[in-house]
Write a protein that holds these residues in place. Structure first.
Motif, PDB file in Angstrom:
ATOM      1  N   ARG A  29      -8.061 -20.404 -20.596  1.00 19.09           N
ATOM      2  CA  ARG A  29      -8.166 -20.695 -19.155  1.00 19.09           C
ATOM      3  C   ARG A  29      -9.310 -21.594 -18.923  1.00 19.09           C
ATOM      4  O   ARG A  29     -10.284 -21.588 -19.636  1.00 19.09           O
ATOM      5  N   GLU A  30      -9.489 -22.157 -17.738  1.00 22.03           N
ATOM      6  CA  GLU A  30     -10.570 -22.907 -17.270  1.00 22.03           C
ATOM      7  C   GLU A  30     -11.421 -21.969 -16.210  1.00 22.03           C
ATOM      8  O   GLU A  30     -10.785 -21.080 -15.286  1.00 22.03           O
ATOM      9  N   GLU A  31     -12.778 -21.703 -16.500  1.00 18.86           N
ATOM     10  CA  GLU A  31     -13.617 -21.080 -15.853  1.00 18.86           C
ATOM     11  C   GLU A  31     -14.961 -21.891 -15.529  1.00 18.86           C
ATOM     12  O   GLU A  31     -15.526 -22.147 -16.540  1.00 18.86           O
ATOM     13  N   GLY A  32     -15.165 -22.204 -14.224  1.00 18.14           N
ATOM     14  CA  GLY A  32     -16.259 -22.841 -13.986  1.00 18.14           C
ATOM     15  C   GLY A  32     -16.223 -24.263 -14.432  1.00 18.14           C
ATOM     16  O   GLY A  32     -17.080 -24.822 -14.667  1.00 18.14           O
ATOM     17  N   GLY A  33     -15.100 -24.965 -14.382  1.00 18.04           N
ATOM     18  CA  GLY A  33     -14.813 -25.961 -14.931  1.00 18.04           C
ATOM     19  C   GLY A  33     -14.847 -26.427 -16.374  1.00 18.04           C
ATOM     20  O   GLY A  33     -14.701 -27.617 -16.913  1.00 18.04           O
ATOM     21  N   LYS A  34     -15.080 -25.392 -17.168  1.00 18.53           N
ATOM     22  CA  LYS A  34     -15.095 -25.330 -18.655  1.00 18.53           C
ATOM     23  C   LYS A  34     -13.975 -24.459 -19.085  1.00 18.53           C
ATOM     24  O   LYS A  34     -13.292 -23.355 -18.672  1.00 18.53           O
ATOM     25  N   GLY A  36      -2.417 -16.191 -33.075  1.00 18.27           N
ATOM     26  CA  GLY A  36      -2.010 -17.111 -31.981  1.00 18.27           C
ATOM     27  C   GLY A  36      -2.189 -18.516 -32.095  1.00 18.27           C
ATOM     28  O   GLY A  36      -3.032 -18.868 -32.990  1.00 18.27           O
ATOM     29  N   VAL A  37      -1.767 -19.124 -30.949  1.00 15.96           N
ATOM     30  CA  VAL A  37      -2.089 -20.518 -30.999  1.00 15.96           C
ATOM     31  C   VAL A  37      -2.371 -20.844 -29.419  1.00 15.96           C
ATOM     32  O   VAL A  37      -1.433 -20.471 -28.492  1.00 15.96           O
ATOM     33  N   VAL A  38      -3.322 -21.740 -29.017  1.00 11.80           N
ATOM     34  CA  VAL A  38      -3.606 -21.950 -27.813  1.00 11.80           C
ATOM     35  C   VAL A  38      -4.183 -23.345 -27.622  1.00 11.80           C
ATOM     36  O   VAL A  38      -4.418 -24.005 -28.592  1.00 11.80           O
ATOM     37  N   ILE A  39      -3.773 -23.975 -26.464  1.00 13.41           N
ATOM     38  CA  ILE A  39      -4.256 -25.633 -26.214  1.00 13.41           C
ATOM     39  C   ILE A  39      -5.529 -25.562 -25.352  1.00 13.41           C
ATOM     40  O   ILE A  39      -5.212 -25.280 -24.248  1.00 13.41           O
ATOM     41  N   ASP A  40      -6.337 -26.359 -25.688  1.00 14.58           N
ATOM     42  CA  ASP A  40      -7.405 -26.861 -24.671  1.00 14.58           C
ATOM     43  C   ASP A  40      -6.764 -27.551 -23.454  1.00 14.58           C
ATOM     44  O   ASP A  40      -6.520 -29.039 -23.823  1.00 14.58           O
ATOM     45  N   CYS A  84     -12.550 -10.602 -26.943  1.00 12.82           N
ATOM     46  CA  CYS A  84     -14.016 -11.421 -26.905  1.00 12.82           C
ATOM     47  C   CYS A  84     -13.411 -12.672 -25.886  1.00 12.82           C
ATOM     48  O   CYS A  84     -12.242 -13.261 -26.145  1.00 12.82           O
ATOM     49  N   LYS A  85     -14.391 -13.119 -25.108  1.00 12.56           N
ATOM     50  CA  LYS A  85     -14.345 -14.336 -24.507  1.00 12.56           C
ATOM     51  C   LYS A  85     -15.298 -15.457 -25.483  1.00 12.56           C
ATOM     52  O   LYS A  85     -16.359 -14.932 -25.397  1.00 12.56           O
ATOM     53  N   ILE A  86     -14.704 -16.390 -25.754  1.00 10.03           N
ATOM     54  CA  ILE A  86     -15.436 -17.550 -26.352  1.00 10.03           C
ATOM     55  C   ILE A  86     -15.468 -18.896 -25.892  1.00 10.03           C
ATOM     56  O   ILE A  86     -14.528 -19.102 -24.957  1.00 10.03           O
ATOM     57  N   ASP A  87     -16.261 -19.672 -25.872  1.00 15.99           N
ATOM     58  CA  ASP A  87     -16.225 -20.779 -25.516  1.00 15.99           C
ATOM     59  C   ASP A  87     -15.705 -21.737 -26.508  1.00 15.99           C
ATOM     60  O   ASP A  87     -15.280 -21.160 -27.771  1.00 15.99           O
ATOM     61  N   THR A  88     -15.357 -23.136 -26.319  1.00 14.57           N
ATOM     62  CA  THR A  88     -14.484 -24.037 -27.410  1.00 14.57           C
ATOM     63  C   THR A  88     -15.251 -24.388 -28.747  1.00 14.57           C
ATOM     64  O   THR A  88     -14.862 -25.038 -29.508  1.00 14.57           O
TER      65      THR A  88
END
Length: 336
Positions: free
Chosen positions: A108-113, A62-66, A130-134
């Motif tokens: 998605r954004e969670e807690g400003g991140k 897939g492809v997503v955008i921050d 999995c949930k990962i940070d950037t």
């Protein structure tokens, strides 16, 4: 689907084509136009290609955008994990090699991140959400062990999306077709769906998104082998068919009232809120190249797709499209 509206569109649509007057042999470097009217696009030559001719892939993801930085995240089946690009196609970094094999992603954004959810089909640790940070740090994992004894078995994981309240949905589109709902901490709430072609059933529930165009948020599901896209409510109750007569829809991305669909049979389609097609992008006239990952990279024509698998809009309506391909290719379609 509305056949009258479709027939009205056909004369106005054309296959993507290089600009006339391009110097012979230079077509690969020429902008390629596709689409029609308000949905006219230009394919950017060589977008996202890696230095020294290195492969991006295999790509089957897939492809997503921050939304904060505008960086584009592309999942791969390769050891480098997730490729992170600047909008101009320059590789920023690679992250999360242990997340190689993300078949689908949601952001998605969670807690400003910004956080990314991935449905890991293959790779070092297959069959987990999995949930990962950037930067690739794993923040949450849902696996066979943590999900428990789910109906239809924990196999064939293809899709993940997240509701506004943080509830997580994942789909076993290569398995028994059941969709599982978890809370934000990974505790299973319920299971619904199942294999078939009737109401509330799917045949390859391949991709999912949260659809907020109709008031209460809905779950939009690509029912690939039934060649349709369907709606459930967030409690898993069947709402109905949104669009049909599609060419094996894999993934959707929503912008305003419109929806872009990556169709495995070599096309991206733009649908309006009623599910009616308003534009076809990158339609491939060579059916031998449809829905296969074996097209050699040097035979992939700019602006023409072979097997669109993942895609996303950016805020300006540009599209980033990932072909399922053993070498790997991502196309940026710049909205005109």
């Amino acid at each position: 689907m509305k056949p009258v509206a479709l027939l009205f569109l056909l004369p106005a649509l054309a296959f993507a084509h290089p600009d006339h007057g391009t110097e012979p042999g230079k077509e690969v470097d020429a902008p390629v136009h596709t689409g029609n009217g308000a949905w006219s696009y230009e394919a950017i030559p060589h977008w996202g290609e890696l230095p020294d001719g290195k492969n991006l892939g295999p790509l089957h993801g897939g492809v997503v955008i921050d939304p904060k930085t505008g960086l584009i995240y592309v999942s791969t089946d390769a050891p480098h994990g997730i490729l992170v690009y600047q909008p101009d196609g320059k590789l920023e970094k690679t992250i999360a090699p242990e997340c190689s094999g993300f078949h689908a992603m949601a952001v998605r954004e969670e807690g400003g991140k910004t956080v990314i959810y991935g449905a890991q089909l293959t790779g070092p640790k297959p069959l987990r959400v999995c949930k990962i940070d950037t930067e690739g740090k794993i923040l949450l994992e849902i696996s066979k062990e943590t999900a428990g004894d789910v109906q239809g078995g924990w196999n064939g994981l293809t899709a993940v999306t997240v509701a506004p309240d943080g509830d997580i949905f994942c789909s076993m589109g290569y398995g028994a077709q059941f969709i599982h709902k978890f809370d934000a901490k990974g505790k299973r709430i319920k299971t619904f769906g199942g294999k078939g072609n009737g109401d509330g059933q799917t045949s390859c529930s391949h991709g999912m998104a949260i659809d907020t165009r109709f008031g209460e948020p809905r779950l939009l599901v690509c029912d690939r082998e039934n060649r349709r896209i369907v709606h459930f409510d967030l409690d898993g109750k069947w709402i109905g068919v949104y669009a049909t007569n599609l060419r094996r829809p894999c993934t959707v991305s929503i912008l305003g009232d419109f929806c872009a669909v990556a169709e495995l049979e070599a096309r991206v389609t733009i649908l309006d809120k009623t599910g009616t097609p308003v534009a076809f992008l990158g339609d491939n006239p060579d059916k031998k190249q449809w829905a296969t990952n074996q097209v050699p990279f040097d035979q992939l024509k700019p602006g023409i797709f072979s097997a669109p698998h993942g895609l996303t809009f950016d805020k300006d309506g540009n599209l980033y499209v990932q072909d399922w391909n053993v070498s790997g290719r991502v196309t940026k379609l710049k909205k005109l």
